[in-house]
Design a protein around this motif. Sequence first.
Motif, mmCIF file in Angstrom:
data_model
loop_
_atom_site.group_PDB
_atom_site.id
_atom_site.type_symbol
_atom_site.label_atom_id
_atom_site.label_comp_id
_atom_site.label_asym_id
_atom_site.label_seq_id
_atom_site.Cartn_x
_atom_site.Cartn_y
_atom_site.Cartn_z
ATOM 1 N N LYS A 154 1.000 -0.999 -0.417
ATOM 2 C CA LYS A 154 0.063 0.327 -0.015
ATOM 3 C C LYS A 154 0.574 1.186 0.075
ATOM 4 C CE LYS A 154 -4.382 -1.178 1.586
ATOM 5 N NZ LYS A 154 -5.350 -1.169 3.139
ATOM 6 N N ASN A 155 1.649 1.147 1.171
ATOM 7 C CA ASN A 155 2.551 2.323 0.960
ATOM 8 C C ASN A 155 3.299 2.334 -0.497
ATOM 9 O OD1 ASN A 155 2.262 2.835 3.473
ATOM 10 N ND2 ASN A 155 4.491 2.278 4.660
ATOM 11 N N ALA A 156 3.808 1.371 -1.261
ATOM 12 C CA ALA A 156 4.123 1.473 -2.534
ATOM 13 C C ALA A 156 3.285 2.106 -3.506
ATOM 14 C CB ALA A 156 5.214 0.253 -2.617
ATOM 15 N N GLU A 157 2.518 2.198 -2.924
ATOM 16 C CA GLU A 157 1.521 2.491 -3.918
ATOM 17 C C GLU A 157 0.864 4.077 -3.798
ATOM 18 O OE1 GLU A 157 -2.893 0.759 -4.220
ATOM 19 O OE2 GLU A 157 -1.592 -1.240 -4.621
ATOM 20 N N LYS A 158 1.256 4.904 -2.510
ATOM 21 C CA LYS A 158 0.637 5.887 -1.982
ATOM 22 C C LYS A 158 2.081 6.082 -2.753
ATOM 23 C CE LYS A 158 -0.686 5.840 1.957
ATOM 24 N NZ LYS A 158 -0.962 5.643 3.769
ATOM 25 N N TYR A 159 3.319 5.899 -2.275
ATOM 26 C CA TYR A 159 4.641 7.362 -2.407
ATOM 27 C C TYR A 159 5.382 5.852 -3.828
ATOM 28 C CZ TYR A 159 3.279 8.655 2.225
ATOM 29 O OH TYR A 159 2.678 9.023 3.267
ATOM 30 N N PRO A 160 5.473 6.557 -5.123
ATOM 31 C CA PRO A 160 5.941 6.100 -5.954
ATOM 32 C C PRO A 160 7.126 6.668 -5.720
ATOM 33 C CG PRO A 160 4.574 7.425 -6.805
ATOM 34 C CD PRO A 160 3.702 7.100 -5.540
ATOM 35 N N ILE A 161 8.123 5.907 -6.668
ATOM 36 C CA ILE A 161 9.596 6.489 -6.206
ATOM 37 C C ILE A 161 9.892 7.460 -7.343
ATOM 38 C CG2 ILE A 161 12.409 5.485 -7.447
ATOM 39 C CD1 ILE A 161 11.419 2.528 -6.203
ATOM 40 N N ASP A 162 8.908 7.263 -8.479
ATOM 41 C CA ASP A 162 9.748 8.782 -9.526
ATOM 42 C C ASP A 162 9.226 10.009 -8.422
ATOM 43 O OD1 ASP A 162 6.735 7.382 -9.238
ATOM 44 O OD2 ASP A 162 6.864 8.687 -11.160
ATOM 45 N N LYS A 163 8.405 10.070 -7.576
ATOM 46 C CA LYS A 163 6.840 11.337 -7.183
ATOM 47 C C LYS A 163 8.114 11.213 -6.063
ATOM 48 C CE LYS A 163 3.364 11.102 -9.813
ATOM 49 N NZ LYS A 163 1.800 11.411 -9.598
ATOM 50 N N SER A 164 8.986 10.170 -4.643
ATOM 51 C CA SER A 164 8.846 10.801 -3.780
ATOM 52 C C SER A 164 10.170 9.987 -3.093
ATOM 53 C CB SER A 164 8.130 9.136 -2.416
ATOM 54 O OG SER A 164 8.284 8.315 -3.445
ATOM 55 N N LYS A 165 11.477 9.963 -3.914
ATOM 56 C CA LYS A 165 12.240 9.504 -4.034
ATOM 57 C C LYS A 165 13.170 11.094 -3.354
ATOM 58 C CE LYS A 165 16.708 7.340 -5.338
ATOM 59 N NZ LYS A 165 17.253 6.925 -6.473
ATOM 60 N N ASP A 166 14.115 10.460 -2.438
ATOM 61 C CA ASP A 166 14.476 11.915 -1.617
ATOM 62 C C ASP A 166 14.047 13.114 -1.020
ATOM 63 O OD1 ASP A 166 17.428 10.623 -2.495
ATOM 64 O OD2 ASP A 166 16.731 11.503 -4.197
ATOM 65 N N ARG A 167 12.486 13.480 -1.077
ATOM 66 C CA ARG A 167 11.642 14.432 -0.436
ATOM 67 C C ARG A 167 10.757 13.402 0.941
ATOM 68 N NH1 ARG A 167 7.662 16.070 -5.695
ATOM 69 N NH2 ARG A 167 7.485 17.382 -3.624
ATOM 70 N N ASN A 168 10.333 13.510 1.677
ATOM 71 C CA ASN A 168 9.171 13.856 2.839
ATOM 72 C C ASN A 168 8.292 13.952 2.701
ATOM 73 O OD1 ASN A 168 10.557 16.405 3.270
ATOM 74 N ND2 ASN A 168 10.893 16.108 5.644
ATOM 75 N N THR A 169 7.852 14.395 1.720
ATOM 76 C CA THR A 169 6.456 15.072 1.144
ATOM 77 C C THR A 169 5.172 13.905 1.828
ATOM 78 O OG1 THR A 169 7.260 16.161 -0.035
ATOM 79 C CG2 THR A 169 5.001 16.273 -0.282
ATOM 80 N N LYS A 170 4.243 14.306 2.240
ATOM 81 C CA LYS A 170 3.342 13.123 3.209
ATOM 82 C C LYS A 170 2.810 12.784 1.827
ATOM 83 C CE LYS A 170 0.283 11.608 5.793
ATOM 84 N NZ LYS A 170 0.380 11.021 6.662
ATOM 85 N N TYR A 171 2.088 11.940 0.886
ATOM 86 C CA TYR A 171 1.514 11.530 -0.126
ATOM 87 C C TYR A 171 0.201 12.578 -0.685
ATOM 88 C CZ TYR A 171 -2.537 9.580 1.936
ATOM 89 O OH TYR A 171 -3.380 9.102 3.318
ATOM 90 N N LYS A 172 -0.255 12.753 0.154
ATOM 91 C CA LYS A 172 -1.351 13.474 -0.320
ATOM 92 C C LYS A 172 -0.547 15.118 -1.564
ATOM 93 C CE LYS A 172 -3.451 13.175 3.751
ATOM 94 N NZ LYS A 172 -4.248 13.932 5.112
ATOM 95 N N ASP A 173 1.082 15.296 -0.770
ATOM 96 C CA ASP A 173 1.277 16.132 -1.305
ATOM 97 C C ASP A 173 2.051 16.346 -2.292
ATOM 98 O OD1 ASP A 173 -0.582 17.849 0.547
ATOM 99 O OD2 ASP A 173 0.795 17.621 1.428
ATOM 100 N N LEU A 174 2.156 14.835 -3.163
ATOM 101 C CA LEU A 174 2.980 14.446 -4.014
ATOM 102 C C LEU A 174 2.379 14.894 -5.295
ATOM 103 C CD1 LEU A 174 4.172 10.784 -2.649
ATOM 104 C CD2 LEU A 174 5.469 12.507 -3.277
#
Length: 112
Positions: A92-112
């Motif tokens: 589930k986390n992998a879906e909420k935080y895809p690598i291309d949008k979340s790598k090197d970022r600590n942004t909440k999934y709703k704000d990606l």
Amino acid sequence: MDEIKEVLKEINQFRDERNWRQFHNEKDLSLSISLEAAELLELFQWKSSEEVVGNKQERLAEELADVLIYSYMLADNLDFDINDIIRKKLMKNAEKYPIDKSKDRNTKYKDL
């Protein structure tokens, strides 16, 4: 037997030898997880992470163990397979935080 099941067996043996199962309902185990997590957090109050990690290894291990023991017990009460629920949550986390949008970022999934 996998390592988690072996540790859970040891936890339950410790509990059962003291006849504490009667006190370990889901509500009280959940409360205990929160309380022990607060004790873990308290070690860091007013200190840097480096200071605590460098000087409080034994206390960190003890408080983290308390959190994990109660977590294992709650999972056991609920008939959850610990490996299974962790893997499902990681998916589930992998879906909420895809690598291309979340790598090197600590942004909440709703704000990606």
